[in-house]
Design a protein around this motif. Structure first.
Motif, short mmCIF file in Angstrom:
data_model
loop_
_atom_site.label_atom_id
_atom_site.label_comp_id
_atom_site.label_asym_id
_atom_site.label_seq_id
_atom_site.Cartn_x
_atom_site.Cartn_y
_atom_site.Cartn_z
N GLY A 64 0.80 -1.23 0.00
CA GLY A 64 0.00 0.00 0.00
C GLY A 64 0.82 1.27 0.00
N LEU A 65 2.13 1.11 -0.12
CA LEU A 65 2.98 2.31 -0.14
C LEU A 65 4.13 2.12 -1.10
CD1 LEU A 65 5.48 2.27 2.81
CD2 LEU A 65 3.69 0.54 2.64
N GLN A 66 4.56 3.23 -1.66
CA GLN A 66 5.78 3.19 -2.47
C GLN A 66 6.82 4.10 -1.82
OE1 GLN A 66 5.04 3.38 -6.75
NE2 GLN A 66 3.33 1.98 -6.54
N CYS A 67 6.69 5.41 -2.01
CA CYS A 67 7.68 6.27 -1.35
C CYS A 67 7.43 6.34 0.15
CB CYS A 67 7.67 7.67 -1.96
SG CYS A 67 6.28 8.70 -1.47
N GLY A 68 6.20 6.08 0.57
CA GLY A 68 5.90 6.07 1.99
C GLY A 68 5.70 7.44 2.61
N TYR A 69 5.67 8.45 1.79
CA TYR A 69 5.58 9.81 2.36
C TYR A 69 4.14 10.14 2.78
CZ TYR A 69 6.76 14.69 3.10
OH TYR A 69 6.98 15.93 3.66
N CYS A 70 3.19 9.75 1.94
CA CYS A 70 1.78 10.00 2.29
C CYS A 70 1.29 9.02 3.33
CB CYS A 70 0.91 9.86 1.04
SG CYS A 70 0.72 8.15 0.48
N THR A 71 2.00 7.91 3.45
CA THR A 71 1.51 6.72 4.16
C THR A 71 1.06 6.95 5.61
OG1 THR A 71 3.01 5.52 2.73
CG2 THR A 71 2.02 4.29 4.54
N PRO A 72 1.88 7.62 6.43
CA PRO A 72 1.42 7.80 7.82
C PRO A 72 0.07 8.50 7.89
CG PRO A 72 3.75 8.32 7.63
CD PRO A 72 3.24 8.12 6.24
N ARG A 116 0.51 10.06 -4.66
CA ARG A 116 0.93 10.22 -6.04
C ARG A 116 1.58 8.95 -6.59
NH1 ARG A 116 -0.47 12.83 -10.61
NH2 ARG A 116 1.12 14.24 -11.44
N CYS A 117 1.94 8.03 -5.70
CA CYS A 117 2.72 6.87 -6.15
C CYS A 117 1.88 5.67 -6.55
CB CYS A 117 3.66 6.40 -5.05
SG CYS A 117 4.96 7.55 -4.62
N THR A 118 0.90 5.34 -5.75
CA THR A 118 0.32 4.00 -5.84
C THR A 118 -0.86 3.86 -6.78
OG1 THR A 118 -1.23 4.46 -4.05
CG2 THR A 118 0.91 3.52 -3.43
N PRO A 149 5.46 15.16 -6.67
CA PRO A 149 5.72 14.24 -5.56
C PRO A 149 5.10 14.84 -4.30
CG PRO A 149 7.70 15.49 -6.13
CD PRO A 149 6.67 15.78 -7.19
N ILE A 150 4.59 14.00 -3.42
CA ILE A 150 3.89 14.54 -2.25
C ILE A 150 4.89 15.20 -1.28
CG2 ILE A 150 2.32 14.00 -0.34
CD1 ILE A 150 1.06 14.11 -3.18
N GLU A 151 6.13 14.75 -1.31
CA GLU A 151 7.16 15.52 -0.60
C GLU A 151 7.71 16.53 -1.60
OE1 GLU A 151 11.53 14.76 1.47
OE2 GLU A 151 11.06 14.00 -0.52
S1 FES Z 1 3.32 6.29 -1.41
FE1 FES Z 1 4.25 8.02 -2.32
S2 FES Z 1 2.73 9.49 -2.18
FE2 FES Z 1 1.73 7.75 -1.44
#
Ligand code: FES
Ligand code: FES
Lengths: 169, 781
Positions: free
Chosen positions: A100-108, A139-141, B193-195
């Motif tokens: 459920g995550l790629q970059c993990g930034y939105c994840t928390p 934006r990733c998943t 990108p979200i960051e």
């Molecule tokens: S995992 Fe990258 S923005 Fe959601």
């Protein structure tokens, strides 16, 4: 005209913490910079992305839209309070298991929002999950595996009747 | 033993990310750290008459303010890294802060350094800049006109480059039975990108070392370029890409901002942190696309395609970005024939300066645009001759037995079987049944459409020799070191720099399978120029094909050396050694064994090594592929258009991709989903808009529509596996397939739905208003 800093005291992830901050300090900066809990992220400045979502007194709140002083005296749960590596919360298990995550930034933030959803609706349909994700942006998943992750978490929770986080914990 | 390569493993990188233990740029806190903010131009084009920083300097906590004039001669301009040859490329110098003239909304004007996140912004707003506004150049076609305002006085007609490739004999076009002529605008989109971007600089005045953490997809490129800009030895500049919240091309670029932060940290002798705000990101971070494509497709009534002629007018923005010039030329212009055997092709590209934020690579970079125009044009061609769009595609596909195949522009497609994913996708969709249903629904007045996109992509950057020939200011080989510790645990260093793709897992799988180790015994290190000697980063779907191959070769070298040690200990000839599942044994001699861990210890202790063999167990590979790799596939979209509102609903989406060897189906599917979401975003919702004054009208997530979860149906994916002969893994590339394929699939579907109205094209994004207008206008006719 220097404005006095104020003391903001919260119970966060089960621990009493306090810090003196400028009255204008956003809750998200208080959590990240003053309390050092950097798991909560910031992705925008207009309350759209939900990366900053936390639980305040059992409700999902975008911590970038609240002042720290408004949260004074409240109980907060952040991603760090969900579970640790050896004792993952079902939502964390779901995200890991189902990619459920790629970059993990939105994840928390997304996980916190979904914990909120599952509290209201322990057995959501795909559509309900997608609607529940309205307040967050990933934006990733492409969201598909987030939906899977939430369903997986819901199933674990139903099967094991795991307590939800928030005031119950 | 279960195969590790190809297994659907969950990711190694996740435990820290799901528990809030990631380490992103803004998480970095250093003793004495200051905060930076960059005051940016509110005008698209203006002269700076004066900058008054007096008030700002008095603000609480302010430590320093720098203007462009202050930095003149101290830091150099930030160069582009893709100087495409033979196109009269004119690069205007981009100084880290504007000196006397601003050229886009977002151009840096002053750098403010203060104690604290809020204090620095307070001070920034106290800077008083007097501007004299100039007329801006907005829109590439208008900006090429003789009377257009000049972005850079010495660059005539704002033309940054004029590139051409391919010749078509005149008679081929003249005698063509069918000629399709259509213009498409691939609108400007924000990678988002979200960051956002960030940079943190820390200088050690004693050692002279500058450490720069920054959101970079390619830290070694950042080091190479910034060492020049800042005038610091590469050996004293350490660039680290910490955990990153996505990139999508937007973090390839070396921006002025990183240079400013590095400069200030060194100048002040204190750590400096700069975190871009989202609204700032929309003005200061590179966009993607923004290309006007004038396409002509020639052929016969029987569906034989003869030639394609394309003109691309590319809005490069106010300055040339790091990769910008390569996008609309090499990446686009050499791929205009797509997966078809079109004998002739030509492409002419104009890069045009405008008073807007620069454009650079965005997921796919040139290939989505190339795919868009051919896939849209082929549908128009099919309509024109009354042929089923699938039949027309099949008729012109490069056939399986024709690989390796040289396309009309001279690129050598490595391997392919274009029919395979198409057949599979049609089966998943149940095409024949769909056409029936569509007829029924049309009778009921419903607008249902189906759209295809059969694509091929240029990936896996790339052979360095070719990179040199096409003006890329870097090599594009890749580097890996596999280091075996005395315990037999392994650390792998790679020159790629993932930011969400999951390389720790996929590269780990390659190593785990070869060494017979559990995944937990393998750690991956990326993104630190001090730990990794060299490398070229993550973009262009190159990481597995090039970086993964380097990892694979280095692992083989470790095994080779370990075998020598094992043979020595087991007193057997090396040729008789077998290494399987982590055990070295002697052929035909039962019980003569050494574990990988035992050999790791022997190698590191070096108490008893074969004569002439050096101690330690570590190997490096510098892999330079001989060719690019060309993934392909077939995507099908089904949409419904609401004729009352113009609203489009994506009902089904089927994606069958062939990316060569799939290392991990789980992460591969994730890549496909994410790419498709972005590509559909381009077709339906996203778009950066400037008004005539060059003001950005889409500067927040409120105005720029990033896709939400409820916008999508469940995406149905599958893979076919046609291995690439270019690397031993047989891998192609996967990161960009989704954005490449999905935009035209959706557009073709919507146009199919609107067929009853005779609508041929609507400019993207297909907002309900535009669609509704197109329907209303055609009804009025
Ligand atoms: S995992 Fe990258 S923005 Fe959601
Ligand atoms: S940071 Fe709070 S909603 Fe985006």
């Amino acid at each position: 005209m220097a404005i006095e800093n104020v003391n903001v005291k919260v119970k966060i992830n089960g621990k009493e913490r306090c810090a003196k901050v400028e009255p204008r300090t956003l809750l998200t900066h208080y959590i990240r910079d003053d309390l050092g809990l950097t798991g909560t992220h910031i992705g925008c400045d207009t309350s759209q992305c939900g990366a900053c979502s936390v639980m305040v007194d059992g409700e999902v709140v975008k911590s970038c839209t609240v002042l720290a002083v408004q949260a004074d005296g409240s109980e907060i749960t952040t991603v760090e309070g969900l579970g640790d590596v050896n004792n993952l919360h079902p939502i964390q298990q779901g995200f890991w298991e189902k990619h459920g995550l790629q970059c993990g930034y939105c994840t928390p933030g997304v996980m916190m929002a979904m914990v909120g959803l599952l509290k209201q609706n322990p057995d959501p349909s795909d559509e309900e999950i997608r609607e529940g994700l309205e307040g967050v942006i990933c934006r990733c998943t492409g969201y598909q595996f987030i939906v899977e992750a939430v369903k997986h978490a819901a199933q674990i929770m139903r099967e094991s009747e795991v307590q939800l986080v928030g005031e119950e914990r | 033993m279960k195969k590790v390569v190809g297994a659907r493993l969950k990711r190694k990188e996740d435990p820290k990310l799901i528990t809030g233990n990631g380490y992103f740029s803004d998480d970095i806190q250093l003793p004495g750290m200051l905060h930076a903010a960059i005051l940016r131009s509110p005008h698209a084009h203006a002269m700076i008459k004066s900058i008054n920083v007096e008030e700002a300097l008095k603000a609480p906590g302010v430590v320093a303010i720098y203007t462009g004039k202050d930095l003149e001669g101290k830091i150099g301009p930030v160069p582009s890294s893709w100087l495409v040859p033979g196109c009269n490329l004119k690069e205007a110098p981009q100084y880290p802060l504007a000196i006397d003239r601003v050229r886009y909304v977002g151009d840096g004007v002053a750098l403010v350094i203060a104690e604290g996140r809020y204090a620095v912004r307070d001070a920034m707003y106290l800077i008083d800049v007097e501007y004299e506004t100039l007329s801006p150049a907005v829109g590439q076609k208008q900006s090429m006109q003789i009377d257009a305002p000049l972005v850079h006085d010495d660059i005539e007609n704002n033309i940054a480059f004029h590139w051409k490739a391919g010749e078509i004999p005149e008679e081929v076009c003249e005698n063509a039975e069918v000629a399709i002529r259509q213009s498409f605008y691939i609108q400007r989109v924000a990678p988002s990108p979200i960051e956002t971007r960030a940079a943190i600089g820390q200088y050690n005045p004693g050692s002279g070392e500058l450490t720069l953490w920054c959101t970079s997809q390619n830290p070694h490129i950042h080091r190479m370029v910034l060492s020049g800009v800042l005038g610091i030895s590469e050996a004293k500049l350490r660039v680290i890409a910490p955990d990153m919240g996505g990139g999508f091309g937007g973090k390839i670029g070396v921006y002025p901002d990183e240079a400013l932060v590095g400069y200030a940290a060194r100048d002040l002798g204190r750590p400096v942190k700069w975190i871009e705000e989202r609204n700032e990101h929309f003005t200061a971070s590179n966009y993607g696309r923004d290309e006007v494509l004038d396409v002509e497709l020639f052929g016969k009534r029987d569906g034989t395609l003869g030639a394609i002629r394309v003109k691309n007018t590319h809005n490069v923005g106010a300055y040339l970005s790091t990769m910008g010039p390569g996008v609309s030329t090499i990446d686009f212009g050499l791929m205009v024939t797509g997966c078809y055997k079109i004998p002739y092709a030509s492409c002419e590209t104009f890069g045009v300066y405008t008073n807007t934020t620069p454009t650079d690579a965005y997921r796919g970079a040139g290939k989505p645009e190339a795919t868009y125009q051919i896939e849209r044009a082929i549908d128009l061609f099919a309509k024109e001759i009354g042929m089923d769009p699938i039949e027309l595609r099949r008729k012109n596909f490069v056939q399986k037995e024709e690989f390796p195949f040289t396309n009309a522009q001279g690129l050598l497609y490595d391997s392919g079987d274009y029919e395979k994913p198409l057949a599979k996708a049609l089966e998943m969709l149940d095409y024949n049944k769909f056409r029936e249903t569509q007829k029924e629904l049309r009778k009921q007045g419903k607008l249902i459409g189906i759209g295809f996109s059969t694509y091929v992509e240029l990936c896996g950057f790339g052979p360095s020799k070719v990179a040199g020939a096409i003006g890329f200011q870097g090599g594009v080989w890749e580097n890996a070191t596999v280091r075996v510790h005395p315990s037999g645990k392994v650390t792998v260093y790679s020159g790629t720099s993932p930011h969400g793709q999951g390389h720790a897992t996929t590269f780990g799988q390659v190593v785990a399978e070869k060494l017979g180790l559990p995944m937990d015994d393998i750690e991956l290190v990326f993104g630190d120029t001090k730990a990794i000697s060299m490398g070229w980063g993550t973009y262009g779907s190159r990481s597995v094909a090039v970086g993964g191959t380097a990892v694979s070769i280095a692992t083989d070298r470790v095994i080779e050396k370990a075998k020598k040690i094992a043979a020595h200990e087991l007193e057997a000839p090396v040729e008789d050694l077998v290494f399987e599942k982590g055990i070295f044994s002697v052929k035909g001699a039962q019980g003569f064994e050494r574990t990988f861990q035992e050999i790791a210890k022997s190698a590191n202790m070096a108490w008893n090594l074969p004569e002439g063999l050096e101690p330690s167990l570590e190997a490096q590979s510098f892999f330079d592929p001989e060719n690019f790799v060309y993934p392909f596939g077939a995507h099908i979209a089904v949409v419904e258009v609401d004729k009352e509102t113009g609203q489009i609903e994506v009902k089904r989406y089927v994606a069958v991709d062939d990316v060569g060897r799939v290392i991990n189906p789980l992460t591969a599917e994730g890549q496909v989903h994410g790419g498709i979401a972005q590509g559909i975003g381009q077709a339906l919702w996203e778009g950066a808009v400037y008004n005539e004054e060059g003001q950005l009208l889409t500067g927040t997530f409120m105005d720029y529509a990033l896709p939400k979860a409820r916008f999508f149906p469940e995406i149905e994916t599958a893979f076919t596996e046609t291995l690439s002969p270019v690397n031993p893994l047989g891998a192609k590339g996967i990161g960009e397939t989704g954005t490449t394929a999905s935009t035209p699939a959706i557009m073709n579907a919507v146009m199919d739905a609107l067929e009853p109205y005779g609508i041929k094209d609507i400019e993207m994004p297909l907002t309900p208003e535009k669609v509704w207008r197109a329907i209303s206008e055609s009804e009025g006719k």
